[in-house]
Write a protein that holds these residues in place. Structure first.
Motif, PDB file in Angstrom:
ATOM      1  N   PRO A 218       0.826  -1.248   0.125  1.00 54.30           N
ATOM      2  CA  PRO A 218      -0.101  -0.067  -0.092  1.00 54.30           C
ATOM      3  C   PRO A 218       0.681   1.059  -0.002  1.00 54.30           C
ATOM      4  N   ALA A 219       0.468   2.270  -0.260  1.00 47.46           N
ATOM      5  CA  ALA A 219       0.827   3.635  -0.191  1.00 47.46           C
ATOM      6  C   ALA A 219       1.840   3.964   1.009  1.00 47.46           C
ATOM      7  N   LYS A 220       1.083   3.724   2.132  1.00 43.98           N
ATOM      8  CA  LYS A 220       1.568   4.133   3.357  1.00 43.98           C
ATOM      9  C   LYS A 220       2.645   2.970   3.835  1.00 43.98           C
ATOM     10  N   GLY A 221       3.938   3.413   3.964  1.00 42.04           N
ATOM     11  CA  GLY A 221       4.991   2.149   4.404  1.00 42.04           C
ATOM     12  C   GLY A 221       5.660   2.427   5.668  1.00 42.04           C
ATOM     13  N   PHE A 222       5.157   3.477   6.597  1.00 38.40           N
ATOM     14  CA  PHE A 222       5.503   3.777   7.832  1.00 38.40           C
ATOM     15  C   PHE A 222       7.004   3.737   7.832  1.00 38.40           C
ATOM     16  N   ALA A 223       7.749   4.665   7.053  1.00 40.90           N
ATOM     17  CA  ALA A 223       9.030   4.601   6.770  1.00 40.90           C
ATOM     18  C   ALA A 223       9.630   5.485   7.925  1.00 40.90           C
ATOM     19  N   PHE A 239      16.186 -19.747  12.015  1.00 39.86           N
ATOM     20  CA  PHE A 239      14.602 -19.240  12.201  1.00 39.86           C
ATOM     21  C   PHE A 239      14.346 -18.764  13.492  1.00 39.86           C
ATOM     22  N   ALA A 240      13.360 -17.880  13.197  1.00 41.88           N
ATOM     23  CA  ALA A 240      12.920 -17.038  14.703  1.00 41.88           C
ATOM     24  C   ALA A 240      12.325 -17.777  15.600  1.00 41.88           C
ATOM     25  N   LEU A 241      12.886 -17.820  16.941  1.00 42.40           N
ATOM     26  CA  LEU A 241      11.952 -18.353  18.162  1.00 42.40           C
ATOM     27  C   LEU A 241      10.823 -17.210  18.163  1.00 42.40           C
ATOM     28  N   VAL A 242      11.134 -15.898  18.081  1.00 42.64           N
ATOM     29  CA  VAL A 242       9.980 -14.937  18.175  1.00 42.64           C
ATOM     30  C   VAL A 242      10.534 -13.796  17.236  1.00 42.64           C
ATOM     31  N   SER A 243       9.674 -13.364  16.279  1.00 46.85           N
ATOM     32  CA  SER A 243      10.252 -12.055  15.778  1.00 46.85           C
ATOM     33  C   SER A 243       8.820 -11.236  15.851  1.00 46.85           C
ATOM     34  N   VAL A 244       9.020  -9.713  15.558  1.00 44.15           N
ATOM     35  CA  VAL A 244       8.105  -8.706  15.596  1.00 44.15           C
ATOM     36  C   VAL A 244       8.468  -7.634  14.634  1.00 44.15           C
ATOM     37  N   ALA A 245       7.493  -7.429  13.697  1.00 44.27           N
ATOM     38  CA  ALA A 245       7.300  -6.471  12.980  1.00 44.27           C
ATOM     39  C   ALA A 245       6.544  -5.211  13.562  1.00 44.27           C
ATOM     40  N   ALA A 246       6.850  -4.151  13.695  1.00 43.10           N
ATOM     41  CA  ALA A 246       6.144  -3.273  14.404  1.00 43.10           C
ATOM     42  C   ALA A 246       6.438  -1.780  13.653  1.00 43.10           C
ATOM     43  N   ALA A 247       5.174  -1.048  13.452  1.00 44.71           N
ATOM     44  CA  ALA A 247       5.238   0.105  12.526  1.00 44.71           C
ATOM     45  C   ALA A 247       4.028   1.048  13.381  1.00 44.71           C
ATOM     46  N   LEU A 248       4.635   2.334  13.402  1.00 48.78           N
ATOM     47  CA  LEU A 248       3.817   3.404  14.057  1.00 48.78           C
ATOM     48  C   LEU A 248       3.446   4.609  13.151  1.00 48.78           C
ATOM     49  N   ASP A 249       2.433   5.283  13.143  1.00 50.81           N
ATOM     50  CA  ASP A 249       2.130   6.379  12.870  1.00 50.81           C
ATOM     51  C   ASP A 249       1.982   7.213  14.220  1.00 50.81           C
ATOM     52  N   VAL A 250       2.828   8.466  14.515  1.00 54.21           N
ATOM     53  CA  VAL A 250       2.774   9.116  15.698  1.00 54.21           C
ATOM     54  C   VAL A 250       3.056  10.446  15.382  1.00 54.21           C
ATOM     55  N   ILE A 255      -0.113   8.021  19.395  1.00 51.87           N
ATOM     56  CA  ILE A 255       0.092   7.115  18.305  1.00 51.87           C
ATOM     57  C   ILE A 255      -1.330   6.949  17.504  1.00 51.87           C
ATOM     58  N   ARG A 256      -1.229   7.534  16.396  1.00 53.73           N
ATOM     59  CA  ARG A 256      -2.299   7.578  15.707  1.00 53.73           C
ATOM     60  C   ARG A 256      -2.763   6.274  14.871  1.00 53.73           C
ATOM     61  N   GLU A 257      -1.779   5.473  14.722  1.00 55.20           N
ATOM     62  CA  GLU A 257      -1.873   4.059  14.183  1.00 55.20           C
ATOM     63  C   GLU A 257      -0.654   3.050  14.387  1.00 55.20           C
ATOM     64  N   ALA A 258      -0.993   1.961  14.886  1.00 54.96           N
ATOM     65  CA  ALA A 258       0.052   0.767  15.372  1.00 54.96           C
ATOM     66  C   ALA A 258      -0.365  -0.259  14.294  1.00 54.96           C
ATOM     67  N   ARG A 259       0.876  -0.874  13.847  1.00 56.47           N
ATOM     68  CA  ARG A 259       0.586  -2.363  13.281  1.00 56.47           C
ATOM     69  C   ARG A 259       1.544  -3.060  14.130  1.00 56.47           C
ATOM     70  N   ILE A 260       1.166  -4.419  14.061  1.00 58.40           N
ATOM     71  CA  ILE A 260       2.280  -5.112  14.951  1.00 58.40           C
ATOM     72  C   ILE A 260       1.826  -6.622  14.303  1.00 58.40           C
ATOM     73  N   LYS A 272      -3.360  -9.311  15.087  1.00 54.65           N
ATOM     74  CA  LYS A 272      -4.398  -8.873  15.945  1.00 54.65           C
ATOM     75  C   LYS A 272      -4.733  -7.213  15.741  1.00 54.65           C
ATOM     76  N   PRO A 273      -5.535  -7.077  14.521  1.00 56.95           N
ATOM     77  CA  PRO A 273      -6.018  -5.628  14.535  1.00 56.95           C
ATOM     78  C   PRO A 273      -6.800  -5.120  15.706  1.00 56.95           C
ATOM     79  N   GLU A 274      -7.725  -6.126  16.311  1.00 58.51           N
ATOM     80  CA  GLU A 274      -8.144  -5.535  17.625  1.00 58.51           C
ATOM     81  C   GLU A 274      -7.252  -5.068  18.743  1.00 58.51           C
ATOM     82  N   ALA A 275      -6.199  -5.800  18.866  1.00 58.77           N
ATOM     83  CA  ALA A 275      -5.105  -5.391  20.109  1.00 58.77           C
ATOM     84  C   ALA A 275      -4.444  -4.294  19.293  1.00 58.77           C
ATOM     85  N   GLU A 276      -4.196  -4.138  18.216  1.00 61.37           N
ATOM     86  CA  GLU A 276      -3.505  -2.706  17.626  1.00 61.37           C
ATOM     87  C   GLU A 276      -4.347  -1.562  17.940  1.00 61.37           C
TER      88      GLU A 276
END
Length: 331
Positions: A218-223, A239-250, A255-260, A272-276
């Motif tokens: 999408p256009a929004k890349g959280f750069a 390989f990951a035991l746990v990995s996290v991709a996190a992106a914030l619009d601040v 925080i205006r938007e969070a992606r995890i 989980k969008p409901e948790a975000e």
């Protein structure tokens, strides 16, 4: 490795036609996962359709103002592409966290999404595995589980999905474009991979005749505020035991938007969008990050050796959100 026949498709329609007309046929591109599985008789296709000569190897703008990654673009070319590094650095970092340079030079973006689990029991043909032989049982349950799932599991399977790239694409809300006998369709990354349920041998919602043609960002890349954390037993080629991709619009301290999205914890990238939504229009505080981490791991279940991953994932989420907040990337 069992014997097989081989053909080379020149375009998407011919590739779809060949894979549907030949019994037990599979597409092959870089082959970085499929060939390994064929060598140990986990996969035994009778016919391979080589798609590497199809013109699906470009990165270009899409109609939504984002980028379209051709399915045959290599992981290396994607990670180092100028526009990906500038607009989607989360994706670039996730790709570079996976595999080795040699593998990234061969592996394709479409193939990356179709990797099969690295569960030890899936690779061991002397053990029962519902992913390999439906109905045979799951040796992992009650066995060695350090690398296996804690979320979305079933009595049939506790395997994890291995891709780093897919975790970032899930956080970015990418879409996977596919073509089959019934035409073209676009699948959101959230819906592309499946949880195991009672059919763990089916990894994705692709139909047997469908081929991935591209991936739309999408256009929004959280750069500006992003991070990719990969926790593993060793720093290289693990390989990951746990990995996290996190992106914030601040905006300011809000925080205006969070992606995890999480990797290494489930049969698919876990989001989980409901948790975000708990972070939407909230102060960017450690307390709020911890609330989200608790929400993400709600219902998590360990299987002995991997019990530690529940607490590890919570701490990784908090750390990733803090790092993303402190990151000051491109404007």
């Amino acid at each position: 490795m069992r014997s097989f026949t081989y053909s080379r498709a020149q375009n998407v329609p011919s590739a779809v036609s060949e894979v549907t007309s030949q019994p037990q046929a599979k597409f092959i591109a870089g082959g970085t996962n499929l060939l390994d599985l064929m060598k140990i008789d986990v996969e035994s296709p009778r016919h391979l359709v080589d798609i590497t000569r199809i013109a699906l190897d470009s990165i270009k703008a899409n109609e939504e103002g984002g980028l379209r990654l051709g399915a045959l673009v290599t992981n290396a070319d994607t990670a180092y592409h100028e526009q990906v590094e500038k607009r989607y650095p989360l994706l670039s970092h996730a790709i570079l966290a996976g595999a080795t340079g040699q593998l990234r030079n061969m592996a394709t973006d479409g193939g990356n999404l179709l990797q099969r689990t690295r569960c030890e029991y899936f690779y061991d043909t002397q053990t029962a595995c519902n992913k390999r032989e439906p109905g045979s049982g799951c040796s992992a349950i009650g066995g060695y589980t350090r690398n296996l799932a804690i979320l979305g599991t079933s009595e049939y399977c506790i395997a994890t999905h291995p891709s780093d790239m897919a975790v970032a694409l899930t956080a970015l809300d990418a879409r996977v474009n596919v073509t089959g006998q019934n035409g073209e369709r676009s699948i959101p990354m959230l819906e592309f991979h499946r949880l195991p349920g009672d059919t763990p041998h089916i990894d994705t919602n692709l139909q047997p005749d469908e081929i991935i043609t591209s991936i739309d960002l999408p256009a929004k890349g959280f750069a500006k505020h992003y991070t990719y954390i990969k926790l593993r037993d060793r720093a290289s080629y693990a390989f990951a035991l746990v990995s996290v991709a996190a992106a914030l619009d601040v905006e300011g301290d809000t925080i205006r938007e969070a992606r995890i999205a999480l990797g290494g914890v489930a049969h698919k990238p876990w989001r989980k969008p409901e948790a975000e939504a708990l972070l939407k229009d909230q102060p960017a505080t450690r307390e709020n990050f911890q609330k989200v981490a608790e929400a993400y791991l709600e219902g998590a279940k360990g299987y002995g050796d991997n019990d530690f991953k529940i607490e590890l994932a919570k701490r990784a989420i908090v750390r990733a959100l803090q790092q993303a907040l402190e990151m000051e990337g491109a404007s």
